[in-house]
Each structure stands twice: as structure tokens, then as C-alpha cells.
Design an enzyme around this catalytic site. Structure first.
Site, PDB file in Angstrom:
ATOM      1  N   GLU A  94     -46.877  25.520  32.297  1.00  0.00           N
ATOM      2  CA  GLU A  94     -48.036  24.970  31.592  1.00  0.00           C
ATOM      3  C   GLU A  94     -49.321  25.674  32.009  1.00  0.00           C
ATOM      4  O   GLU A  94     -49.827  25.465  33.120  1.00  0.00           O
ATOM      5  CB  GLU A  94     -48.179  23.471  31.846  1.00  0.00           C
ATOM      6  N   GLU A  99     -50.139  13.463  26.236  1.00  0.00           N
ATOM      7  CA  GLU A  99     -50.735  13.560  27.568  1.00  0.00           C
ATOM      8  C   GLU A  99     -52.258  13.483  27.482  1.00  0.00           C
ATOM      9  O   GLU A  99     -52.966  14.470  27.652  1.00  0.00           O
ATOM     10  CB  GLU A  99     -50.294  14.843  28.279  1.00  0.00           C
TER      11      GLU A  99
END
Length: 313
Positions: free
Chosen positions: A188, A287
Site C-alpha cells: 500500500e 477505510e
């Protein structure tokens, strides 16, 4: 009436139905389930623990039930590795019963400022590899296929090419542990601080190609990538072969879609059509925080996803 005997709304009526029952949802989820509306989402959106706790309560099992009752078919939990084994197994059993797919959890000590993989130090790599072994055990218990890895900070005393080589070498060794277990680390790139080594989707694409393993892929977090590089749809297309997972958050604010500048309806439509053409299936992790507090804020999150998911196919 049993909890799961809900009226199935059509795509055209879903938003109106949910808005009109928002107050009832907040007050009557347990006592009057007939007032709730379950939506059929086109994509697998994955809430997290705490996102709906004002409505569903603090028990993770009740929160999973509520997510399923609202039509969400996936779930992610960054802190899953930190939960005790009994809780992990209990949550996995409930997800299986509800038909919820487990999304990402964060690989513990997968690389951070204290043990960055860019430094190439054996002791840092050992910490990462031990995390990979533990992640395999967690994944088995909760039926997970993806774990989030962030390589850590820049090692600014080394040239960037050497740092990149160090990261690739470490991730190759991690992939050797994860691949036999069918677990994929999704790298990520983040926008939290300029000190982070992994910053853009093309950089992550390059590293995934260097690792050359099905167990090392790209987590494209649309919020972070909007901040760091913009040009979201084009960057998704360019890095598409290495993307295994998406996460969502609007910018500015990192709240639910429709609260910022990102045209999520267009982005999601693009990914949906591209994935369908290639018979791919993605989870879209939610998220982000809620733009408003309390139960009304939780209803707003659900409505935002209904709106963003209402694209033409």
C-alpha cells in the site's frame, strides 16, 4: 419476523427507502428488523469494526450481522492479527455463516519507520519474515487471502535504486512464505508522511514486477493516490495488472464517498466494467471515517455507498 427477512429494494428505490427509514434504522435495528432495507450492491464493499457501532453495538459479531443485513458482502480488519485466537475463530465462523468475504488485515511489523525494508538490514528482514509466518496462521483462521504490507520509511543514507533493490529482495523472501499458503501481501503506497518509502502506484507496480510473485500485489487506496498522484482512472489502468485490492476514502477529510472531490460513481463504474470484462473480482475496503457522528452518521455512510454504487452498467 426473523432478522434476515428484509424487503429487497430495487436499485432505483434503494436510496429513497434507506433515507426514509434512517431514524428507524438507528433506533430499531434489533427490535424491529422489518423496518430495515437491505441493498444489493454491485461491488464488494468492506466496512470495518467500529463503523456502525452506534447502531449495531460494540460486539464485533453484532456489527458483522448488521453489515450483512445492510447488504455488505465483505469485511476488513486492520487489527485482526492482534485479536486473540478465540475471537478470530468466532468472527470467521460468523462471516462464513453470513456469506461475508474476509478482506485485508495488516501484517504485524510488516515494515515501518523502526524496521524499514529499504535499509536491507538482516534484523529488519527477520522481523518482517516472522510477521509473514504469523500472518499465514491468522489467515488460515479467518479465511483471509490478503494482508497489507507497508515497507516502511526511506533509508536516506542509501541511493534510491539500492533502497528499491532491498525492498524487492525482502518482499521476495516474504512471498516465498506466503505463496504456498495462498496468501497475498498487498503493498500500500501511502500519503501519511513524505518519509514513507512507498508513495505512488507506478512505484509499487515496479516493485511488484520485480518481486514477480502472485503473492505480492498492489493495494490501490484511492484516497491516498488522489493525494499523492491524482489522475486516478489512468493510474488504475496503467497499474491494473498488479492491482489485487482497492480501498476507498474521499478527499479532503478521508470520509465516505460524496463528501469530497473524488467522483466515486465514475471511478467505481470504470473499475466495475474493466473487472467484469476480465472476470476479475475485487474487494473495496471502506477505510475511512464517518463524516457525521452517531447513528445518523452511520446511516449517511450507507446512503453514500448506495449513491456511489448507482452507476449504469
Amino acid at each position: 419476523m426473523k432478522r434476515r427477512n428484509f424487503v429487497k429494494t430495487t436499485a432505483g428505490l434503494a436510496s429513497t427507502a434507506l433515507v426514509s427509514t434512517g431514524a428507524a434504522l438507528a433506533e430499531n435495528w434489533h427490535s424491529q428488523p422489518a423496518l430495515l432495507a437491505k441493498h444489493s450492491f454491485k461491488l464488494k464493499y468492506a466496512p470495518h469494526i467500529g463503523m456502525f457501532e452506534n447502531t449495531a453495538g460494540k460486539d464485533p459479531i453484532d456489527q458483522l450481522k448488521f453489515m450483512a443485513d445492510m447488504g455488505f458482502t465483505a469485511f476488513e480488519d486492520n487489527g485482526m492479527m492482534g485479536r486473540d485466537v478465540a475471537q478470530q475463530e468466532k468472527m470467521a465462523k460468523e462471516m462464513a455463516r453470513l456469506g461475508i468475504t474476509m478482506g485485508v488485515f495488516v501484517l504485524d511489523k510488516g515494515g515501518n519507520g523502526a524496521n524499514t525494508l529499504a535499509a536491507g538490514k538482516p534484523e529488519y528482514i527477520d522481523i518482517f519474515l516472522n510477521g509473514c509466518r504469523k500472518a499465514v496462521e491468522t489467515a488460515k483462521r479467518v479465511n483471509a487471502k490478503w494482508t497489507t504490507v507497508v515497507p516502511g520509511d526511506f533509508e536516506r543514507r542509501l541511493p534510491i535504486g539500492v533502497q528499491t533493490g532491498n525492498v524487492i529482495d525482502a518482499l521476495r523472501r516474504g512471498a516465498e512464505i506466503l505463496e504456498p499458503a495462498g496468501l497475498t501481501m498487498v503493498l500500500e503506497p501511502l500519503s501519511d508522511t513524505p518519509n514513507l518509502f512507498l508513495r505512488t502506484s507506478d512505484q509499487t507496480y515496479e516493485i511488484c514486477r520485480g518481486v514477480n510473485s502472485p503473492s505480492c500485489k498492489l493495494l490501490y487506496d484511492i484516497y491516498h493516490m488522489q493525494k499523492n498522484e491524482g489522475n486516478v482512472i489512468n493510474n488504475i489502468d496503467w497499474t491494473w495488472p498488479e492491482i489485487a485490492y482497492f480501498q476507498i476514502g474521499d478527499n479532503p477529510g478521508r470520509k465516505e464517498p460524496t463528501t469530497g472531490e473524488i467522483n466515486y460513481k465514475k471511478v467505481l463504474q470504470h473499475v466495475y466494467k474493466k473487472a467484469k470484462a476480465e472476470n476479475k473480482d475485487f474487494i473495496f475496503g471502506m477505510e475511512h471515517g464517518n463524516s457525521m457522528p452517531g447513528k445518523d452518521g452511520e446511516t449517511a455512510v450507507i446512503n453514500a455507498y448506495i449513491e456511489s454504487d448507482s452507476f449504469a452498467v
